[in-house]
Motif scaffolding. Structure first.
Motif, mmCIF file in Angstrom:
data_model
loop_
_atom_site.group_PDB
_atom_site.id
_atom_site.type_symbol
_atom_site.label_atom_id
_atom_site.label_comp_id
_atom_site.label_asym_id
_atom_site.label_seq_id
_atom_site.Cartn_x
_atom_site.Cartn_y
_atom_site.Cartn_z
ATOM 1 N N ASP A 1 46.843 24.381 -56.557
ATOM 2 C CA ASP A 1 46.492 25.153 -57.753
ATOM 3 C C ASP A 1 47.060 24.472 -58.996
ATOM 4 O O ASP A 1 48.222 24.086 -59.013
ATOM 5 N N SER B 1 52.716 22.452 -62.050
ATOM 6 C CA SER B 1 51.547 22.803 -61.241
ATOM 7 C C SER B 1 51.910 22.954 -59.773
ATOM 8 O O SER B 1 51.394 23.839 -59.082
ATOM 9 N N GLU C 1 47.769 35.937 -58.930
ATOM 10 C CA GLU C 1 48.068 35.159 -60.139
ATOM 11 C C GLU C 1 49.216 35.745 -60.947
ATOM 12 O O GLU C 1 50.107 35.024 -61.403
ATOM 13 N N MET D 1 51.581 30.500 -55.793
ATOM 14 C CA MET D 1 50.257 31.076 -55.499
ATOM 15 C C MET D 1 50.015 31.151 -53.991
ATOM 16 O O MET D 1 49.460 32.120 -53.479
ATOM 17 N N GLN D 2 50.439 30.088 -53.305
ATOM 18 C CA GLN D 2 50.205 30.026 -51.863
ATOM 19 C C GLN D 2 50.901 31.197 -51.151
ATOM 20 O O GLN D 2 50.355 31.779 -50.225
ATOM 21 N N GLY E 1 51.576 26.169 -57.585
ATOM 22 C CA GLY E 1 50.830 26.113 -56.325
ATOM 23 C C GLY E 1 51.599 26.752 -55.182
ATOM 24 O O GLY E 1 51.041 27.502 -54.374
#
Lengths: 202, 91
Positions: free
Chosen positions: B73, A38, A51, A45-46, A42
């Motif tokens: 996320d 995760s 996605e 994604m940042q 993250g």
């Protein structure tokens, strides 16, 4: 009782995980995915804000972790090393997508006429109350996302992911002075945008 | 109020030092300045509240970005499944 025992996961510490990865134990990669997936996602994604791209970045990062684990010497935390590998994979993706098309001048004057533009709603007006931590977080993220590239990625890598100037320069394929200039400009622009929220905290 | 006016005029008298703060800010905050320059700039900050606020808000911007932007996320379960299969079959 049995159910709770059955679902309990024994989390290997990172030293053991690294050892197993260096021994080419694929189950260690699955454990890594479960423990740190995760966070890797993250980071991806940042930086990519997409996605589909983030999913590809995590897969690329896993391949790189698997292929380069023998070069991990334990000088930094294993998690930091993984996050840097992921950030590098994300940068590769951005470069492929040609997000870094233009460069920026190196000189930064004392005025802010040449600062990167930030599009953040409602940051000009001083808040009429103290923001909660979550609200402040929203404003900060909006300000960073409002920065144009390459400023946004530079400030994320330096001040959020804590990569060194050398690492960022290598990853972004620019000189260290260029990284410093971009970072300084980005910080000045963020400071200006966030002043209504910061000035009472110093 | 009076102290504010005094500080303002003190800053006007030290404009060249104030300009130096803008010029050296990045390396000062990163701890990259030679000792002599660092000491001189620190001394100026003790005398110049405007520059001190400038430096402090710059530092606070860095800290706030770090604290507020840690990735949060969650990996989608279907992606985790896909990657687990990838690890088993492709690595």
């Amino acid at each position: 009782m049995l159910a709770s025992v059955a679902t309990e996961v024994v989390q290997p510490d990172d030293a053991e995980l690294v050892q197993r990865l260096k021994s080419r134990d694929k189950r260690a990669m699955e454990d890594l995915l479960q423990l740190h997936g995760s966070k890797l996602y993250g980071v991806a994604m940042q930086i990519t804000r997409n996605e589909t791209d983030a999913q590809e970045v995590v897969q690329d990062a896993l391949i790189n972790i698997w292929n380069k684990i023998e070069y991990f010497e334990g000088r930094s935390a294993f998690t930091s090393w993984m996050y840097r590998v992921t950030a590098n994979a994300a940068l590769m993706k951005l470069r492929k997508n040609k997000k870094f098309a233009h460069d920026v001048p190196l000189d930064v004057g004392s005025d802010d006429r040449d600062l990167p533009q930030i599009q953040v709603p409602d940051t000009k007006a001083a808040p009429d109350r103290d923001l909660t931590r979550a609200e402040l977080g929203d404003q900060v993220r909006a300000a960073i996302d409002g920065l144009e590239e390459p400023y946004r990625t530079t400030v994320l890598l330096a001040d959020v992911e804590e990569m060194s100037m050398d690492e960022i320069a290598a990853a972004m394929e620019v000189t260290v002075p260029a990284v410093k200039s971009r970072l300084h400009r980005a910080r000045l622009a963020l400071r200006k945008a966030l002043m209504p929220y910061l000035k009472d905290k110093v | 109020m009076i102290q504010g006016v005094i500080n303002y005029f003190k800053c006007l008298l030290n404009l060249s030092d104030c300009k130096n703060v803008h010029k050296l800010l990045f390396d000062y905050v990163e701890g990259n300045l030679p000792v002599e320059k660092h000491t001189k700039l620190s001394a100026h900050l003790r005398d110049c509240p405007l520059c001190l606020e400038y430096v402090n808000t710059y530092k606070l911007t860095i800290q706030t970005c770090h604290d507020c932007c840690q990735p949060k996320d969650e990996m989608p379960p279907e992606l985790a499944d896909k990657l687990r299969t990838f690890i088993q079959k492709e690595l």
